[in-house]
Scaffold this active site. Structure first.
Site, PDB file in Angstrom:
ATOM      1  N   CYS B 138     -34.460  43.394  -3.512  1.00 10.81           N
ATOM      2  CA  CYS B 138     -33.866  43.166  -2.192  1.00 10.81           C
ATOM      3  C   CYS B 138     -33.149  44.390  -1.639  1.00 10.81           C
ATOM      4  CB  CYS B 138     -32.921  41.978  -2.260  1.00 10.81           C
ATOM      5  SG  CYS B 138     -33.773  40.532  -2.900  1.00 10.81           S
ATOM      6  N   GLU B 281     -19.041  39.960  -3.099  1.00  9.28           N
ATOM      7  CA  GLU B 281     -19.077  41.020  -2.079  1.00  9.28           C
ATOM      8  C   GLU B 281     -17.710  41.150  -1.405  1.00  9.28           C
ATOM      9  OE1 GLU B 281     -22.309  40.638   0.701  1.00  9.28           O
ATOM     10  OE2 GLU B 281     -22.051  42.699   1.432  1.00  9.28           O
TER      11      GLU B 281
END
Lengths: 114, 379
Positions: B138, B281
């Site tokens: 990805c 994140e």
């Protein structure tokens, strides 16, 4: 006594492990086999974190359980943390799924529902 | 695309290109109304899997109006995220195993090779410089753009077409994703407490990177400036993200750009919509930006175009540059409920006007591979 019987003899039985369903034994056997975690440690309150089970091992274990019982185990919405936080929540989810699948099968066979 | 981002148009819908009955998850972000014959002749289509068709369309759009002028063909390159021809693979295996086909289409191999999108762009535009595909799941097309930027910055090349394409929405591939138990049954809700996972998308995102002086000399329309690139590996878990690895990659991009973190206004997050990615994140963003973190606008456009896998970094880089160019932040769609583990400003549900000076685009891949791009507004 074959190898699999021996395993059963050394692992706690359903009552000792805190699960009230014979199928839980099979589920716990599969989890122990796939994750490499000692079967005696797989008690309902044990968290996957504490047991050090990585998410990929758990995914593989769920796949083995699906294959063993020939059933699709729906994904649980990850509301608070992981899909399953404890061994208890995982086993309970599998048992609910198995019950639902059995009910559907019974309903599909005329007369069997009674 | 700009209007879609601005309006927060969501492309996620029930799968229409094949019968998804055997899938657990039955939604995706498909490219609809796409008629290959409108863009390619029949003979050419024999060579092109859907992934190469998307790549060529995006490259044509990116290069339209660009006069290569005196730039030598050998000074022009192509770097694309590696992307297999998944639908061709799916169809040919089905023909072979399920229908006992005696033979398969002779161009199956060149159609499905992961460098096909890059090669077709080079062929169509006659670029004879370096041409290859980067493989990092990805993060593939973020790596492609980062390397392309370095090749231009170092003076190795004058012009590079870079980005990624993906067209993997077919039964075999999505069935395999089903098994990972990370797909959402309905919507992609990054950073929302009730998020349920990612939604697979398809498409292509392509940029043209060119040396600043050359682009200016021929008065090319410049949409933004490539400022820097950071990449690293977690060397940890195969699929679980690492906040330390993500933070280190962001720091590397900021350092490469030669800026201080406090100058960043917007981060186009990796933001997959899984429980683990979004909280990890957020933790990484706190670590990198410290006291500046709450002032950042952070959004995940995956909530609109889905997770386009090998094309994700390319499509999100385009979104980031459009945001810089036109002064707005695309929204995080599907957002419903604050999550204490995702406590930053994710621009929920509605785009916001914002004069962005510098923006980052994050890509964190399976295999623990991180790639972060830094872009700046055209001075």
């Amino acid at each position: 006594m074959n190898a699999s019987n021996m395993q059963h003899a050394t692992f706690p039985n359903v009552a000792q492990s805190g699960f009230g369903d014979e199928r839980a034994n099979e589920i716990l056997d599969l989890i122990a086999k796939e994750t490499g975690v000692e079967r005696a440690l797989l008690i309902p309150a044990a968290t996957l974190d504490e047991l050090g089970i990585p998410s990929l091992d758990l995914t593989q274990a769920v796949f083995e359980i699906e294959t063993h019982f020939d059933v699709e185990i729906p994904v649980v919405a990850e509301r608070d943390g992981a899909e399953f936080t404890t061994i208890g929540s995982l086993v309970a989810h599998v048992l609910t799924t198995l019950d639902r699948a059995a009910a559907l099968r019974a309903a599909a066979v005329p007369g069997a529902a009674a | 695309m700009r209007d879609g981002l601005r309006e927060g148009r969501c492309g996620i819908a029930p799968i229409a290109s094949f019968d998804p009955a055997r899938l657990t998850v039955k939604v995706a972000a498909e490219v609809d109304d796409f008629v290959p014959e409108a863009h390619f002749d029949r003979r050419k289509l024999l060579m092109l899997d859907r992934v190469s068709q998307f790549a060529l369309l995006a490259a044509r759009e990116a290069l339209s109006g660009i006069d290569r002028g005196r730039t030598a063909p050998g000074r022009c390159g192509v770097v694309m995220g590696a992307s297999l021809g998944q639908t061709t693979i799916d169809q040919t295996y089905h023909a072979l195993y399920a229908e006992n086909a005696a033979r398969l289409p002779p161009l199956t191999i060149p159609r499905t090779m992961p460098n096909a999108p890059a090669s077709h762009i080079a062929m169509e535009f006659g670029f004879q410089g370096p041409c290859f595909a980067t493989a990092s799941a990805c993060a593939s097309s973020a790596h492609a753009i980062g390397l392309a930027g370095q090749m231009v910055a170092s003076g190795m090349l004058d012009l590079v077409v870079c980005g990624g394409s993906d067209a993997s929405i077919c039964l075999g591939y999505l069935k395999a994703w089903d098994g990972l138990r990370v797909l959402s049954p309905d919507a992609c809700r990054p950073f929302s407490r009730d998020r349920t996972g990612l939604v697979i998308g398809e498409g292509a995102g392509v940029l043209v990177l060119e040396a600043w002086d050359a682009a200016r000399a021929r008065e090319a329309p410049v949409h933004g400036e490539f400022l820097g690139f950071g990449m690293n590996a977690d060397a940890g878990d195969l699929t679980a993200p690492s906040s330390e690895g993500a933070a280190a990659a962001m720091r590397a991009a900021v350092d490469d750009a030669g800026i201080s973190p406090g100058l960043v206004d917007y981060v186009n997050a990796h933001g997959t919509g899984t429980r683990l990615n979004d909280s990890t994140e957020t933790k990484a963003l706190h670590a990198v930006f410290g006291a500046h973190a709450p002032a950042l606008a952070i959004s995940s456009t995956k909530s609109l175009h889905g997770h386009c896998l090998n094309a994700a970094g390319g499509i999100e880089a385009v979104a980031t540059v459009l945001a810089l160019r036109d002064g707005f932040v695309p929204p995080t769609s599907g957002y419903r409920e604050p999550d204490p583990d995702c406590d930053l400003d994710c621009v929920p549900n509605e785009a916001r006007d914002l004069n962005i000076g510098i923006a980052l685009s994050n890509s964190f891949a399976f295999g623990g591979l991180n790639a972060v791009l830094a872009f700046g507004r055209t001075p």
